[in-house]
Design a protein around this motif. Structure first.
Motif, PDB file in Angstrom:
ATOM      1  N   ASP A   1      36.642  40.376  48.797  1.00  0.00           N
ATOM      2  CA  ASP A   1      37.380  41.565  49.216  1.00  0.00           C
ATOM      3  C   ASP A   1      38.671  41.680  48.408  1.00  0.00           C
ATOM      4  OD1 ASP A   1      38.031  43.825  50.617  1.00  0.00           O
ATOM      5  OD2 ASP A   1      38.767  42.753  52.387  1.00  0.00           O
ATOM      6  N   GLU A   2      39.072  42.904  48.141  1.00  0.00           N
ATOM      7  CA  GLU A   2      40.258  43.207  47.323  1.00  0.00           C
ATOM      8  C   GLU A   2      40.177  42.474  45.985  1.00  0.00           C
ATOM      9  OE1 GLU A   2      41.781  45.648  48.225  1.00  0.00           O
ATOM     10  OE2 GLU A   2      41.173  45.691  50.318  1.00  0.00           O
ATOM     11  N   ILE A   3      39.069  42.677  45.320  1.00  0.00           N
ATOM     12  CA  ILE A   3      38.819  42.023  44.031  1.00  0.00           C
ATOM     13  C   ILE A   3      39.867  42.411  42.994  1.00  0.00           C
ATOM     14  CG2 ILE A   3      37.289  43.870  43.232  1.00  0.00           C
ATOM     15  CD1 ILE A   3      36.696  40.148  42.592  1.00  0.00           C
ATOM     16  N   GLY A   4      40.492  43.561  43.153  1.00  0.00           N
ATOM     17  CA  GLY A   4      41.508  44.005  42.210  1.00  0.00           C
ATOM     18  C   GLY A   4      42.745  43.129  42.194  1.00  0.00           C
ATOM     19  N   ASP A   5      42.945  42.314  43.255  1.00  0.00           N
ATOM     20  CA  ASP A   5      44.102  41.424  43.318  1.00  0.00           C
ATOM     21  C   ASP A   5      43.831  40.056  42.692  1.00  0.00           C
ATOM     22  OD1 ASP A   5      45.617  43.331  44.664  1.00  0.00           O
ATOM     23  OD2 ASP A   5      44.884  42.693  46.631  1.00  0.00           O
ATOM     24  N   MET A   6      42.639  39.856  42.167  1.00  0.00           N
ATOM     25  CA  MET A   6      42.294  38.562  41.576  1.00  0.00           C
ATOM     26  C   MET A   6      43.024  38.391  40.243  1.00  0.00           C
ATOM     27  SD  MET A   6      38.544  37.032  40.520  1.00  0.00           S
ATOM     28  CE  MET A   6      38.075  36.739  42.233  1.00  0.00           C
ATOM     29  N   PRO A   7      43.670  37.237  40.012  1.00  0.00           N
ATOM     30  CA  PRO A   7      44.351  36.994  38.731  1.00  0.00           C
ATOM     31  C   PRO A   7      43.369  37.077  37.562  1.00  0.00           C
ATOM     32  CG  PRO A   7      44.951  35.334  40.365  1.00  0.00           C
ATOM     33  CD  PRO A   7      43.827  36.121  40.955  1.00  0.00           C
ATOM     34  N   ARG A   8      43.873  37.484  36.424  1.00  0.00           N
ATOM     35  CA  ARG A   8      43.015  37.666  35.253  1.00  0.00           C
ATOM     36  C   ARG A   8      42.392  36.334  34.804  1.00  0.00           C
ATOM     37  NH1 ARG A   8      42.254  41.862  31.677  1.00  0.00           N
ATOM     38  NH2 ARG A   8      41.631  41.257  29.556  1.00  0.00           N
ATOM     39  N   SER A   9      43.122  35.237  34.960  1.00  0.00           N
ATOM     40  CA  SER A   9      42.571  33.938  34.547  1.00  0.00           C
ATOM     41  C   SER A   9      41.360  33.557  35.393  1.00  0.00           C
ATOM     42  CB  SER A   9      43.645  32.853  34.656  1.00  0.00           C
ATOM     43  OG  SER A   9      44.141  32.771  35.991  1.00  0.00           O
ATOM     44  N   THR A  10      41.397  33.918  36.676  1.00  0.00           N
ATOM     45  CA  THR A  10      40.259  33.628  37.554  1.00  0.00           C
ATOM     46  C   THR A  10      39.099  34.564  37.270  1.00  0.00           C
ATOM     47  OG1 THR A  10      41.871  32.962  39.241  1.00  0.00           O
ATOM     48  CG2 THR A  10      39.608  33.246  39.968  1.00  0.00           C
ATOM     49  N   GLN A  11      39.409  35.776  36.807  1.00  0.00           N
ATOM     50  CA  GLN A  11      38.359  36.738  36.484  1.00  0.00           C
ATOM     51  C   GLN A  11      37.432  36.189  35.398  1.00  0.00           C
ATOM     52  OE1 GLN A  11      39.996  40.649  35.620  1.00  0.00           O
ATOM     53  NE2 GLN A  11      41.577  40.389  37.169  1.00  0.00           N
ATOM     54  N   VAL A  12      38.000  35.453  34.437  1.00  0.00           N
ATOM     55  CA  VAL A  12      37.186  34.892  33.356  1.00  0.00           C
ATOM     56  C   VAL A  12      36.140  33.939  33.918  1.00  0.00           C
ATOM     57  CG1 VAL A  12      37.242  33.536  31.240  1.00  0.00           C
ATOM     58  CG2 VAL A  12      39.101  35.132  31.740  1.00  0.00           C
ATOM     59  N   LYS A  13      36.537  33.052  34.826  1.00  0.00           N
ATOM     60  CA  LYS A  13      35.611  32.086  35.413  1.00  0.00           C
ATOM     61  C   LYS A  13      34.591  32.775  36.313  1.00  0.00           C
ATOM     62  CE  LYS A  13      38.598  28.042  35.084  1.00  0.00           C
ATOM     63  NZ  LYS A  13      39.061  26.823  35.760  1.00  0.00           N
TER      64      LYS A  13
END
Length: 547
Positions: free
Chosen positions: A227-239
């Motif tokens: 939920d609220e995927i837009g708040d995920m840090p960019r570094s975590t988005q890579v993983k």
């Protein structure tokens, strides 16, 4: 599935029996009738799931029958049958779930019935109610994509039911026996989120005293909602992207890939395309998550569902045991339907539960609603105070109202004088005339414009205002000034002759400020105008002593 009772209402015997036979063979409990009155009695005595109503009923108005059934049995689905390719336009405005063309095709009828069964179960299981077209479209999309295992992106404002829709996707998938884990990415600190999602090895950081499984391992074989995927840090988005592409990840502080079998559902109330443009969200991850996009409409976009939602929340709200549920008046229901609902369904549910628990009333009126939803009109006001209006429009409306009161007073004056002298009524004397119209009110359209436009008289014969009388009615404002002939005003009164509306306006503002000891807010309230307007008028009229 509980409850498969259907009522077929059709005046054509053969058509009615044909539809009833198809439904009985499919395992439904079916009642038949060819009359509207019997249909209402059957609906009252039996708990019906669906009512089929033929639009060619001859003994009653089908539209009125549908309205009555919808009002008295809001949880019952109504399907219409017609010999036209689609029902008449007016039936699109009614609370109808679906329609089917006659002669009824068995496969089509059963397909529509199964869809209604799924929708009913969806409503009951997940408490997500609605018959608005946009809401039904979102619900049908869930029912279609749930068995496929494809990634889903849910979008919509906070409070629209995104988590409930995600649970529905999990329930109707082949992973229903596995775990469903919802994670709010915005509620977990940036330095902790990666460890929460992927787990960590012993010694990975200071407090890592042992190995810990992350949510991707815990949800193995099930569904994970981010939920609220837009708040995920960019570094975590890579993983996260690696997990979606390869179905494996590495724990924090580890080196060995860990396999996982998780269906990922993402949700957000943000515009991810804007975040991509800003560089805060990865475009490749967005396209990976957005395999199927389901948007949930805000409550203000499906106002036709508000009465049904209110009724549902009232019936299920906690209250005193044995006490009947309260009833909302039409005025209260209208106010709730007109409200914007920024908190959407969550806000509506909490408000209804609060009203049921705290009001202690059997009948909830508009006055019982919070001020943000309903503001009672101020009684006994002589001047209008429109809300959300341009200040200049408000001023023009106020001044026209005053002009009309002046005109009415002048027209009634001869009869009052005649009555006081004991004479019959006489026509209006020529020397009672209104001042020339003011630019500020010339553009106001009114059915009385002919009585106001183009009237002039020399100053010696013009009508004139005297000191307004005090507030005898307790309304909070002064009563309208009386209009008398100019020669009746004593010279020692000290009032200059007011030859135009601007003169009167300046004098009215000056006197209001004087009475309120220069307090501009109270003076504006007394005059029925905004504080912003009175600031502007003080400057325009050179009332420097009050600036």
């Amino acid at each position: 599935m509980e409850g498969r009772s259907i009522l077929v209402v059709d005046g054509e015997t053969d058509s009615r029996r044909h539809a009833a036979s198809i439904l009985r063979n499919a395992g439904y409990d079916v009642l038949e009738t060819g009359a509207a009155a019997e249909a209402l009695r059957a609906a009252k005595n039996d708990l019906l799931n669906v009512v089929l109503v033929d639009l060619a009923l001859s003994d009653a108005d089908p539209e009125q029958l549908i309205r009555t059934l919808s009002a008295k049995h809001p949880d019952t689905d109504i399907m219409v049958t017609t010999r036209q390719h689609e029902p008449p336009r007016q039936y699109r405005q009614l609370d109808v779930s679906d329609y089917i063309e006659k002669p009824v095709d068995a496969e089509e009828l059963l397909t529509k019935m199964r869809m209604l069964d799924l929708r009913r179960e969806f409503h009951q299981r997940f408490q997500l109610l609605g018959r608005n077209e946009r809401f039904i479209a979102a619900m049908d999309s869930v029912l279609q994509v749930a068995p496929t295992g494809i990634q889903v992106l849910l979008t919509g404002e906070s409070g629209t039911g995104k988590e409930g829709f995600a649970r529905a996707i999990h329930h109707y998938s082949d992973r229903r026996d596995g775990p469903f884990i919802p994670i709010n990415c915005g509620a977990i600190a940036e330095g902790v989120l990666e460890s929460e999602l992927f787990g960590h090895e012993k010694g990975a950081f200071t407090d890592a005293k042992g190995q810990r499984k992350g949510y991707f391992e815990q949800a193995n074989g099930g569904t994970l909602l981010l939920d609220e995927i837009g708040d995920m840090p960019r570094s975590t988005q890579v993983k996260l992207l690696r997990v979606l592409e390869q179905q494996e990840f590495i724990r924090v502080g580890g080196s060995t890939p860990v396999k996982t079998d998780v269906r990922l559902i993402a949700s957000t109330n943000r515009d991810l395309s804007g975040d991509i443009h800003d560089g805060t969200f990865r475009q490749d991850l967005y396209y990976r998550l957005n395999a199927v996009h389901i948007h949930l409409p805000a409550l203000r976009e499906r106002r036709d569902d508000i009465p049904r939602l209110i009724g549902h929340f009232i019936r299920h709200a906690p209250g005193k045991p044995g006490a009947p549920p309260p009833v909302l008046t039409e005025e209260a229901l209208a106010a709730l339907s007109d409200y914007a609902w920024p908190g959407n369904i969550r806000e509506l549910r909490h408000l209804v539960e609060s009203l049921v628990v705290t009001s202690g009333k059997v009948r909830i009126d508009a006055e019982d609603l919070p001020d943000r939803i309903y503001t009672p009109p101020m009684a006994n006001r002589a001047l209008p105070v429109p809300q959300n209006r341009d200040p200049q429009d408000m001023d023009r409306e106020m001044f026209y109202k005053i002009l009309w009161q002046i005109l009415t007073a002048i027209q009634e004056l001869p009869s009052k004088i005649s009555a006081a002298l004991g004479r019959s009524s006489e026509p209006l004397p020529d020397h009672f005339q209104l001042p020339p119209p003011v630019d500020a009110v010339q553009d106001v359209e009114t059915p009385h414009a002919d009585a106001v436009q183009g009237l002039e008289k020399p100053p010696s014969e013009a009508a004139q205002y005297v000191e307004p009388s005090q507030d005898e009615a307790g309304t909070g404002i002064e009563q309208p000034a009386e209009v008398v002939p100019a020669e009746a005003v004593p010279a020692e009164d000290g009032l200059d002759r007011l030859r135009s509306m601007e003169d009167w306006e300046r004098e009215a503002i000056r006197r209001a400020l004087e009475r309120n000891e220069g307090h501009r807010g109270r003076a504006a309230q007394e005059l029925g105008i905004s504080e912003r307007s009175i600031y502007r008028k003080i400057r325009d009229y050179g009332l420097d002593e009050y600036a």
